[in-house]
Design a protein around this motif. Structure first.
Motif, PDB file in Angstrom:
ATOM      1  N   PHE A 113      32.585  37.318  51.575  1.00 15.50           N
ATOM      2  CA  PHE A 113      32.361  37.300  53.161  1.00 15.50           C
ATOM      3  C   PHE A 113      33.839  37.273  53.523  1.00 15.50           C
ATOM      4  N   ASP A 114      33.999  37.810  54.756  1.00 16.20           N
ATOM      5  CA  ASP A 114      35.310  37.693  55.415  1.00 16.20           C
ATOM      6  C   ASP A 114      34.650  36.975  57.014  1.00 16.20           C
ATOM      7  N   LYS A 115      35.559  36.157  57.363  1.00  9.03           N
ATOM      8  CA  LYS A 115      35.426  35.501  58.821  1.00  9.03           C
ATOM      9  C   LYS A 115      35.690  36.655  59.926  1.00  9.03           C
ATOM     10  N   LYS A 116      34.819  36.830  61.059  1.00  5.05           N
ATOM     11  CA  LYS A 116      34.877  37.392  62.003  1.00  5.05           C
ATOM     12  C   LYS A 116      34.518  36.615  63.265  1.00  5.05           C
ATOM     13  N   LYS A 117      35.315  36.144  64.317  1.00  8.55           N
ATOM     14  CA  LYS A 117      34.819  35.717  65.433  1.00  8.55           C
ATOM     15  C   LYS A 117      34.064  34.245  65.121  1.00  8.55           C
ATOM     16  N   GLU A 118      34.683  33.629  64.162  1.00  7.95           N
ATOM     17  CA  GLU A 118      34.089  32.181  63.803  1.00  7.95           C
ATOM     18  C   GLU A 118      32.674  32.392  62.896  1.00  7.95           C
ATOM     19  N   ALA A 119      32.424  33.529  62.474  1.00  6.76           N
ATOM     20  CA  ALA A 119      31.148  33.695  61.461  1.00  6.76           C
ATOM     21  C   ALA A 119      31.595  34.462  60.281  1.00  6.76           C
ATOM     22  N   PHE A 120      30.905  34.310  59.336  1.00  5.47           N
ATOM     23  CA  PHE A 120      31.228  35.027  58.072  1.00  5.47           C
ATOM     24  C   PHE A 120      30.132  36.049  57.921  1.00  5.47           C
ATOM     25  N   TYR A 121      30.680  37.225  57.694  1.00  7.99           N
ATOM     26  CA  TYR A 121      29.933  38.489  57.314  1.00  7.99           C
ATOM     27  C   TYR A 121      30.376  39.035  56.165  1.00  7.99           C
ATOM     28  N   LEU A 122      29.170  39.761  55.338  1.00  2.24           N
ATOM     29  CA  LEU A 122      29.367  40.225  54.151  1.00  2.24           C
ATOM     30  C   LEU A 122      30.350  41.395  53.973  1.00  2.24           C
ATOM     31  N   ASN A 123      31.195  41.277  53.060  1.00  3.60           N
ATOM     32  CA  ASN A 123      32.194  42.226  52.783  1.00  3.60           C
ATOM     33  C   ASN A 123      31.990  43.099  51.426  1.00  3.60           C
ATOM     34  N   SER A 124      31.487  42.520  50.354  1.00  2.21           N
ATOM     35  CA  SER A 124      31.181  43.511  48.960  1.00  2.21           C
ATOM     36  C   SER A 124      30.340  42.508  48.426  1.00  2.21           C
ATOM     37  N   LEU A 125      29.863  42.972  47.228  1.00  2.00           N
ATOM     38  CA  LEU A 125      28.808  42.567  46.180  1.00  2.00           C
ATOM     39  C   LEU A 125      29.219  42.850  44.981  1.00  2.00           C
ATOM     40  N   HIS A 126      28.978  41.966  44.012  1.00  5.83           N
ATOM     41  CA  HIS A 126      29.212  42.272  42.523  1.00  5.83           C
ATOM     42  C   HIS A 126      27.909  41.686  41.718  1.00  5.83           C
ATOM     43  N   MET A 127      27.098  42.424  40.953  1.00  5.44           N
ATOM     44  CA  MET A 127      26.076  41.627  40.288  1.00  5.44           C
ATOM     45  C   MET A 127      26.724  42.011  38.692  1.00  5.44           C
ATOM     46  N   TYR A 128      26.298  40.817  37.757  1.00  2.87           N
ATOM     47  CA  TYR A 128      26.836  41.165  36.341  1.00  2.87           C
ATOM     48  C   TYR A 128      25.242  40.720  35.448  1.00  2.87           C
ATOM     49  N   ASP A 129      25.124  41.794  34.497  1.00  4.19           N
ATOM     50  CA  ASP A 129      24.306  41.414  33.275  1.00  4.19           C
ATOM     51  C   ASP A 129      22.953  41.135  33.946  1.00  4.19           C
ATOM     52  N   ILE A 130      22.338  42.290  34.668  1.00  3.34           N
ATOM     53  CA  ILE A 130      21.410  42.320  35.673  1.00  3.34           C
ATOM     54  C   ILE A 130      19.984  42.801  34.821  1.00  3.34           C
ATOM     55  N   ARG A 131      18.905  42.182  34.961  1.00  4.07           N
ATOM     56  CA  ARG A 131      17.618  42.677  34.299  1.00  4.07           C
ATOM     57  C   ARG A 131      16.547  42.467  35.428  1.00  4.07           C
ATOM     58  N   PHE A 132      16.386  43.661  36.113  1.00  2.00           N
ATOM     59  CA  PHE A 132      15.261  43.649  37.100  1.00  2.00           C
ATOM     60  C   PHE A 132      13.927  43.579  36.754  1.00  2.00           C
ATOM     61  N   VAL A 133      13.259  42.645  37.252  1.00  2.00           N
ATOM     62  CA  VAL A 133      11.905  42.348  36.835  1.00  2.00           C
ATOM     63  C   VAL A 133      10.963  43.593  37.095  1.00  2.00           C
ATOM     64  N   GLY A 134      10.279  44.001  36.411  1.00  2.00           N
ATOM     65  CA  GLY A 134       9.280  44.988  36.729  1.00  2.00           C
ATOM     66  C   GLY A 134       9.667  46.472  36.177  1.00  2.00           C
ATOM     67  N   SER A 135      11.093  46.570  35.847  1.00  2.00           N
ATOM     68  CA  SER A 135      11.511  47.854  35.329  1.00  2.00           C
ATOM     69  C   SER A 135      10.942  48.526  34.083  1.00  2.00           C
ATOM     70  N   SER A 136      10.970  49.427  33.864  1.00  2.00           N
ATOM     71  CA  SER A 136      10.214  49.883  32.479  1.00  2.00           C
ATOM     72  C   SER A 136      11.015  49.569  31.376  1.00  2.00           C
ATOM     73  N   HIS A 137      12.342  49.708  31.615  1.00  2.00           N
ATOM     74  CA  HIS A 137      13.432  49.050  30.499  1.00  2.00           C
ATOM     75  C   HIS A 137      14.278  48.180  31.107  1.00  2.00           C
ATOM     76  N   ASN A 138      14.236  47.003  30.700  1.00  2.00           N
ATOM     77  CA  ASN A 138      14.911  45.885  31.168  1.00  2.00           C
ATOM     78  C   ASN A 138      15.188  44.976  30.139  1.00  2.00           C
ATOM     79  N   ALA A 139      15.231  45.388  28.749  1.00  2.00           N
ATOM     80  CA  ALA A 139      15.638  44.188  27.909  1.00  2.00           C
ATOM     81  C   ALA A 139      17.046  44.059  27.835  1.00  2.00           C
ATOM     82  N   GLU A 140      17.531  42.712  27.458  1.00  2.00           N
ATOM     83  CA  GLU A 140      18.905  42.482  27.719  1.00  2.00           C
ATOM     84  C   GLU A 140      19.757  43.417  26.995  1.00  2.00           C
TER      85      GLU A 140
END
Length: 227
Positions: free
Chosen positions: A112-139
Motif C-alpha cells: 500500500f502507498d499513502k495518499k492524502k493521509e490514507a493507504f491505498y493498494l499498490n500491488s499484490l503478490h500471492m505465493y504457493d496458492i491452491r484455490f478451493v474448488g478448482s478441478s486441479h489444485n493439488a500442491e
C-alpha cells in the motif's frame, strides 16, 4: 504446545522501515493480529481489487476495505508512506530470532502507498496458492501441456478476446505465484493493470500467463510463455 498457543499473546512480526512514524504497537493494533490472520482469498476476489495509478492519480482499494473483508494481517513492514501486509495459512512459528518469524503455506502480500493521509493498494503478490474448488489444485500440481497450448490468447496489449483468468484458475488452481501491478507508459499516457500467473510445467519448468484487466475488473489472457 501448539502453534496457536505459542502465538497467542506474542508480539507480531513488525519490520519498521526508515521514518516509521507511529509506534510499532499502534500499527500492530490497527493492522496486525496473528490469531485472526488467515488465507481466505478466492478466485473472484482478484477482480474486485483496484490499484494506484500515477498518471490519473486514481486510488487503489483502501486498506480499510481489505481489513473489513479479510481481517487483520499476520505480519507487516511499515514506513510513513508505504506499508506491506501479509496474510497466510500459518504452518509454524519461530520465537528464537530477534523478530518472531511466521512460516506460511500459502500467502498473499499487499503493498500500500499513502495518499492524502490514507493507504491505498499498490500491488499484490500471492505465493504457493491452491484455490478451493478448482478441478486441479493439488500442491505443486503441474498444468497439462495440451491445456497450456490450447489457451486462447487475446490482443497482446489489451487481452481482448483472450480466455478469462477465472476459467484458467477454476481448472488449474495450484499456482506458484501471482503478481498484480499497474504498468504505466508515460510517453503514451496509458496504463494497464497486469496479472502475471506462474504454474509448474510437467517438464520441471514453468508456464507464465499474462492477463490484462478489463473495465469490468476481469483479466483476459494476452500472452503465455513456457520456460
Amino acid at each position: 504446545m501448539g502453534t496457536a498457543d505459542v502465538i497467542k499473546g506474542e508480539y507480531p512480526e513488525l519490520r519498521p522501515l526508515a521514518d516509521a512514524g507511529p509506534s510499532k504497537r499502534d500499527q500492530s493494533d490497527q493492522y496486525i493480529d496473528p490469531d485472526e490472520a488467515a488465507f481466505n482469498w478466492n478466485i473472484d476476489d482478484l477482480a474486485d481489487l483496484r490499484f494506484n495509478t500515477v498518471q490519473t492519480d486514481a486510488n487503489g482499494t483502501p486498506i480499510e476495505d481489505i481489513l473489513d473483508k479479510y481481517g487483520k494481517a499476520l505480519k507487516g513492514d511499515f514506513s510513513n508512506d508505504e506499508m506491506d501486509l501479509e496474510w497466510g495459512t500459518l504452518q509454524s512459528y519461530d520465537e528464537e530470532e530477534e523478530w518472531p518469524i511466521y512460516y506460511t503455506d500459502q500467502s498473499v502480500s499487499l503493498d500500500f502507498d499513502k495518499k492524502k493521509e490514507a493507504f491505498y493498494l499498490n500491488s499484490l503478490h500471492m505465493y504457493d496458492i491452491r484455490f478451493v474448488g478448482s478441478s486441479h489444485n493439488a500442491e505443486d500440481e503441474a498444468m497439462a501441456t495440451d491445456y497450456f497450448e490450447k489457451l486462447k490468447k487475446g490482443d497482446a496489449k489489451t487481452g481482448k478476446d483472450g480466455v478469462s483468468y477465472k476459467d484458467v484458475f477454476k481448472e488449474y488452481g495450484s499456482l506458484r505465484n501471482i503478481y498484480i501491478y499497474v504498468d504505466e507508459d508515460f510517453k503514451e499516457k496509458t496504463s494497464r493493470t497486469i496479472m502475471e500467473a506462474v504454474y509448474a510445467a510437467p517438464n520441471g519448468g514453468s508456464y507464465k500467463l499474462t492477463f490484462i484487466q478489463q473495465e469490468d475488473g476481469n483479466y483476459l489472457l494476452s500472452a503465455a510463455l513456457a520456460k
